[in-house]
Design an enzyme around this catalytic site. Structure first.
Site, PDB file in Angstrom:
ATOM      1  N   TRP A 159       0.819  -1.359   0.270  1.00  0.00           N
ATOM      2  CA  TRP A 159      -0.469   0.167  -0.218  1.00  0.00           C
ATOM      3  C   TRP A 159       0.974   1.364  -0.446  1.00  0.00           C
ATOM      4  CZ3 TRP A 159      -1.708   2.918   5.046  1.00  0.00           C
ATOM      5  CH2 TRP A 159      -3.123   3.531   4.391  1.00  0.00           C
ATOM      6  N   ASP A 240      -1.226  -4.659   9.832  1.00  0.00           N
ATOM      7  CA  ASP A 240      -2.178  -3.908   9.156  1.00  0.00           C
ATOM      8  C   ASP A 240      -3.532  -4.323   8.614  1.00  0.00           C
ATOM      9  OD1 ASP A 240      -3.375  -1.377   8.116  1.00  0.00           O
ATOM     10  OD2 ASP A 240      -1.654  -1.000   6.465  1.00  0.00           O
ATOM     11  N   LYS A 276     -13.363   0.015   5.166  1.00  0.00           N
ATOM     12  CA  LYS A 276     -14.562  -1.268   3.605  1.00  0.00           C
ATOM     13  C   LYS A 276     -14.936  -2.283   4.379  1.00  0.00           C
ATOM     14  CE  LYS A 276      -9.722   0.290   2.251  1.00  0.00           C
ATOM     15  NZ  LYS A 276      -9.401   1.130   0.940  1.00  0.00           N
TER      16      LYS A 276
HETATM   17  C1  LIG Z   1      -3.151  -1.906   3.627  1.00  0.00           C
HETATM   18  C2  LIG Z   1      -4.198  -1.158   4.692  1.00  0.00           C
HETATM   19  N1  LIG Z   1      -3.944  -0.125   5.443  1.00  0.00           N
HETATM   20  C3  LIG Z   1      -4.436   0.745   5.286  1.00  0.00           C
HETATM   21  C4  LIG Z   1      -5.671   1.800   4.764  1.00  0.00           C
HETATM   22  C5  LIG Z   1      -5.814   2.642   5.130  1.00  0.00           C
HETATM   23  O1  LIG Z   1      -7.251   2.837   4.550  1.00  0.00           O
HETATM   24  P1  LIG Z   1      -8.066   4.118   5.575  1.00  0.00           P
HETATM   25  O2  LIG Z   1      -6.738   5.046   5.924  1.00  0.00           O
HETATM   26  O3  LIG Z   1      -9.202   4.798   4.535  1.00  0.00           O
HETATM   27  O4  LIG Z   1      -9.060   3.666   6.556  1.00  0.00           O
HETATM   28  C6  LIG Z   1      -5.926   1.483   3.010  1.00  0.00           C
HETATM   29  C7  LIG Z   1      -5.911   1.549   2.396  1.00  0.00           C
HETATM   30  O5  LIG Z   1      -7.192   1.085   1.444  1.00  0.00           O
HETATM   31  C8  LIG Z   1      -4.996  -0.188   2.537  1.00  0.00           C
HETATM   32  O6  LIG Z   1      -5.375  -0.410   1.646  1.00  0.00           O
END
Ligand SMILES: Cc1ncc(COP(=O)(O)O)c(C=O)c1O
Length: 431
Positions: A159, A240, A276
């Protein structure tokens, strides 16, 4: 005053004015370089500006219905009604670490009700600005208080924000091998090798499930071997988890790796996002749970994290966490949430099969098993940048340059067009 004296005065006045003008017309920020646009948000902007009727956005990682509309989970709609009707609720600040009922429920969701860490009270949790905030808060704390190593390993690829978040707080960010292009699978042996060779006590950022962007997760046996090497080297696991329940449709299955590490006695951090799996993207609803050796350790760590949180955001936003709190703490709403999750994960799996079948029917060169083998929101297609460019420019199909497709942007209506376009670039665009 004589004419010449007043002329002199005017001259001095003008000179001073000009000097001030030149000084004030130069910004103190004139040396700030223009940052490049964010690739993902920029892709969405390009897609929105495109007027072609068959355009497809498979760039952004947000769930869409088969009509390609954003999805408000029915269980979230119910929770909103409950929230609305609760006259006792006000708009006071939450505590610094967030709503305790929410953080506890979130920790239980990821660690499991039977988690030894929960039973023994050697965990703590803090509400964060979604998953990004959880990563940041964890990274910030570690940058200040973790003394074993300043090296942090992220997967290659990963990511996009992992590198930025950990570098921002001063870590020396390295990559561990993850994706093996030849097999379109996990680069398992090289990953283990990297862990063996890494400096003792390094931090390893691990995707708990539904690895972004590859959609490739280690098998349970591979996770066991990873844990063993990490223990031998005293590395710190930093999980994560942005897709719990979204990957397989099963909340427990998707939490397996985290729970296994906890059972094995690791101290660890785990980031959760409810963007999500609850569709609460813009509400910034996240959680950071940490597991330590003793309850006292957890409380001391929490106290320092609270101090950091106080300086950064003072206290987290209430709305999203109230929704999640209501659902996680009500058995019938919880069950309904699981059904909503099943709907989302099943639609994604269906689209994987549909895309694969179209490519097989078109006899598109190459193998396409990886589309259904990969899990979660993304498929790492193996398409190369020149092909991605043609897909964007000729076919109005928007995906990230690394060939990642968000399966949520695929629908029963656009999958044939998508497959035909992929077929064309695979056959005709040299890489
Ligand atoms: C691997 C991963 N970590 C963290 C996030 C964090 O997303 P958010 O800050 O929208 O919760 C994402 C979002 O795409 C992700 O794919």
């Amino acid at each position: 005053m004589s004419d010449s004296a007043s002329q002199r005065l005017n001259l001095i006045h003008n000179h001073l004015n000009n000097n001030n003008m030149t000084k004030s017309s130069m910004s103190v920020f004139q040396d700030v370089a223009q940052a490049p646009p964010d690739p993902i948000f920029n892709l969405t902007a390009q897609y929105k500006a495109d007027t072609f009727d068959k355009k497809i956005n498979v760039g952004v990682g947000a769930f869409r219905t088969d009509e390609l509309k954003p999805y408000i989970l029915p269980v979230v709609k119910k929770a909103k009604v409950i929230l609305h009707e609760n006259e006792a609720l006000d708009h006071e600040y939450l505590p610094i670490a967030g709503n305790p009922s929410y953080t506890k429920a979130a920790a239980k969701l990821i660690l499991g009700a039977d988690s030894p860490a929960m039973k023994e009270g050697r965990f703590a949790a803090v509400q964060t600005l979604s998953g990004t905030g959880a990563n940041h808060t964890g990274a910030l704390f570690l940058s200040k208080f973790y003394t074993k190593s300043k090296k942090c390993y992220i997967s290659n690829p990963t990511w996009a924000n992992h590198r930025s978040i950990f570098s921002l707080v001063g870590f020396d960010v390295q990559e561990y091998p993850y994706w093996q292009p030849e097999t379109r699978g996990l680069d398992y042996e090289r990953l283990l090798q990297c862990m063996r060779e890494a400096e003792e006590g390094s931090i390893f950022v691990l995707h708990a499930c539904a690895h972004n962007p590859t959609g490739v997760d280690p098998t349970r046996d591979q996770w066991k071997a990873i844990a063993q090497v990490m223990r031998e080297k005293n590395h710190l696991p930093f999980f994560d988890c942005a897709y719990q329940g979204f990957a397989s449709g099963d909340l427990d299955k998707d939490a397996w790796a985290v729970r296994y590490f906890v059972e094995q006695g690791f101290e660890l951090f785990v980031c959760q996002s409810f963007a999500k799996n609850f569709g609460l993207y813009g509400e910034r609803t996240g959680n950071l749970t940490l597991v330590t050796k003793t309850p006292a350790d957890a409380q001391r760590v929490l106290s320092q994290i609270e101090k950091l949180q106080r300086a950064e955001i003072s206290n987290p936003p209430a709305f999203g966490s109230r929704i999640v709190d209501i659902v996680l703490n009500d058995p019938s709403l919880y069950q309904e949430w699981k059904d909503n999750l099943k709907y989302m994960s099943s639609r994604i799996i269906e689209m994987r099969h549909a895309l694969q079948q179209h490519l097989i029917d078109l006899q598109t060169p190459g193998t396409w098993d990886h589309i259904t083998n990969q899990i979660g929101m993304f498929s790492f297609t193996g398409l190369k940048q020149p092909q991605v460019k043609v897909l964007r420019e000729k076919y109005h199909i928007y995906m990230t340059d690394n060939g990642r497709i968000s399966m949520a942007g695929v629908s029963s209506k656009n999958v044939a067009y998508l497959a035909k376009s992929i077929d064309d670039v695979v056959r005709n665009v040299p890489v």
